[in-house]
Structure formats: C-alpha cells, structure tokens
Design a protein around this motif. Structure first.
Motif, short mmCIF file in Angstrom:
data_model
loop_
_atom_site.label_atom_id
_atom_site.label_comp_id
_atom_site.label_asym_id
_atom_site.label_seq_id
_atom_site.Cartn_x
_atom_site.Cartn_y
_atom_site.Cartn_z
N THR A 13 32.50 -15.91 -27.76
CA THR A 13 33.88 -16.40 -27.83
C THR A 13 33.94 -17.91 -27.99
O THR A 13 34.82 -18.44 -28.65
CB THR A 13 34.69 -16.01 -26.58
OG1 THR A 13 34.10 -16.60 -25.41
CG2 THR A 13 34.77 -14.50 -26.41
N HIS A 14 33.01 -18.63 -27.33
CA HIS A 14 33.00 -20.09 -27.44
C HIS A 14 31.66 -20.64 -26.98
O HIS A 14 30.76 -19.87 -26.60
CB HIS A 14 34.18 -20.72 -26.69
CG HIS A 14 34.19 -20.55 -25.21
ND1 HIS A 14 34.30 -19.31 -24.59
CD2 HIS A 14 34.11 -21.46 -24.19
CE1 HIS A 14 34.31 -19.48 -23.28
NE2 HIS A 14 34.18 -20.77 -23.00
N ASP A 45 33.33 -25.12 -32.64
CA ASP A 45 32.57 -25.22 -31.39
C ASP A 45 31.11 -25.58 -31.62
O ASP A 45 30.30 -25.57 -30.68
CB ASP A 45 32.65 -23.91 -30.59
CG ASP A 45 33.78 -23.91 -29.57
OD1 ASP A 45 34.66 -24.79 -29.66
OD2 ASP A 45 33.80 -23.02 -28.70
N HIS A 61 37.32 -21.59 -30.04
CA HIS A 61 37.36 -20.36 -29.25
C HIS A 61 37.95 -19.22 -30.06
O HIS A 61 38.99 -19.36 -30.69
CB HIS A 61 38.21 -20.58 -27.99
CG HIS A 61 37.97 -19.58 -26.90
ND1 HIS A 61 38.17 -18.22 -27.09
CD2 HIS A 61 37.53 -19.72 -25.62
CE1 HIS A 61 37.87 -17.59 -25.96
NE2 HIS A 61 37.48 -18.48 -25.06
#
Length: 212
Positions: A57-58, A85, A138
C-alpha cells in the motif's frame, strides 16, 4: 468459492500484514510485508498455499521492511505502491536502522501501481485506488465481489492516517477518503494497517474526522 483474509500483526508497530487467498485455486498474496518474515511465511506454508505476489500500500518501514528478506526465499513480483512513494523505499536502509528494525536494503517494486489498475488473487479481482495524504504514493485494494478493502494507513476504526510525515497532506487525505472510499458499499469490510477491522458504513457515521 471463497476469498479468505487473515491479518498477521508484524513488527513492534503491530502492522497488519494481510494474507489473502482463494480457496478454489490455492493462490495467495501477502500485503504489506513489514517484517517477521519467517512467521508470515509459516502461515502461508501451513495452509499449503501458493504465494503469487506481494502487494504494497505504501513505503513506510513497517509495511515494506520485510520485502527484501521475503524475496530471498520466494521469487514473486512486488506490486505497488504508487511511484510517488519511491523516496520512502530508497530510504529504507537508514529508516530501518534508525528505528532498530532489521536493516532492509532499498528496492524498487516489480511494478508501480496507479489508479484504476487491477490485481488478482485466484479468481478475485482487486481495483487499485490511489489515496495520497498519509504518503504521496499510498494505494488501497478494493474487491467488489468479496466486499473487502485493504486500506493500509489511510482509514482506521474511527480515525484516519497520520499526515505529519514527509510529504503527508491532511486535506488530500480527507478529500481522497471522502471521494473514493466513502462511496463504496456501506457493508464493505475495511482491513486497516493497524488495529481492528471496520466497515465503510461505520466510518461514515462514527469517524470524527469524516463528519460534515
């Protein structure tokens, strides 16, 4: 045909690494492998599952810090997060050392994800939604058929993700949760990055950050 979802709390931050599998095909994915890799892989092995991918997700250390160790034992693609990210994945060696975690090398995923991508585990498709705010890159994973949202650190039981990290943005986070997540069916189960599960309907009515 059933999609199973098991949360496995890892690292001193008790981050929910999630094991998702289709019991018809035996195919599985792990989301957010932050650490405690032997423990996580034992959960996969004891069910006799075939691990096909890691989804992220991140890029924070408690969500991505175990990926390189896992890849030393399983040759699977790493999908996500969004390219914004990338700076967090580059900083993993310094940040894991700083927090006293096992030091993780930096890495790039097999594929960066973007809004509207589709990922599969067995027969189940997950839509990728880009939800910047906690971090700029994200993403979350939504399966309409299983009424399931893997939300990472954007939405929790009656609270939201922190936005005081580098490149966090509170207004962005609220706007993205409101426009992309609160419009999902109310009975959708939300698996957060830490703590208990919730539902979209519960958060619409009871999350103090999302009222009005």
């Amino acid at each position: 045909m059933t999609l199973h979802c098991e949360m496995i709390a890892v690292t001193p931050f008790r981050q929910n690494c999630t094991l998702l599998w289709d019991d018809e095909t035996g195919e599985a994915v792990l989301t957010d492998v932050g650490g405690d890799v032997p423990f996580v892989l034992a959960e996969v092995a004891k069910r006799g599952l075939k691990l096909t991918a890691v989804w992220l997700t991140h890029g924070h250390l408690d969500h991505a810090g175990g990926v390189v160790e896992l890849l030393s034992q399983y040759d699977v693609p790493v999908l996500g997060p969004h390219q914004d990210d990338g700076f967090l994945l580059e900083q993993l060696p310094q940040v894991t050392a700083q927090y006293g975690f096992p030091v993780s090398p930096s890495f790039e995923p097999s594929r960066w994800l973007k809004e509207g991508d589709t990922l599969k585990v067995g027969n189940y498709a997950f839509e990728v939604l880009h939800i910047p705010g906690h971090t700029p890159g994200h993403v979350v994973f939504y399966c309409k058929d299983a009424e399931l949202l893997i939300a990472g650190d954007v939405l929790f039981y009656e609270t939201i993700g922190r936005t005081d990290f580098p490149r966090g943005n509170h207004a962005d986070l609220i706007r993205n949760i409101t426009s992309k997540l609160l419009v999902l069916p109310e009975h959708t189960t939300v698996v957060a990055g830490h703590g208990r599960t919730t539902t979209i309907g519960h958060e619409k009515r009871h999350n103090p950050f999302l009222q009005g």
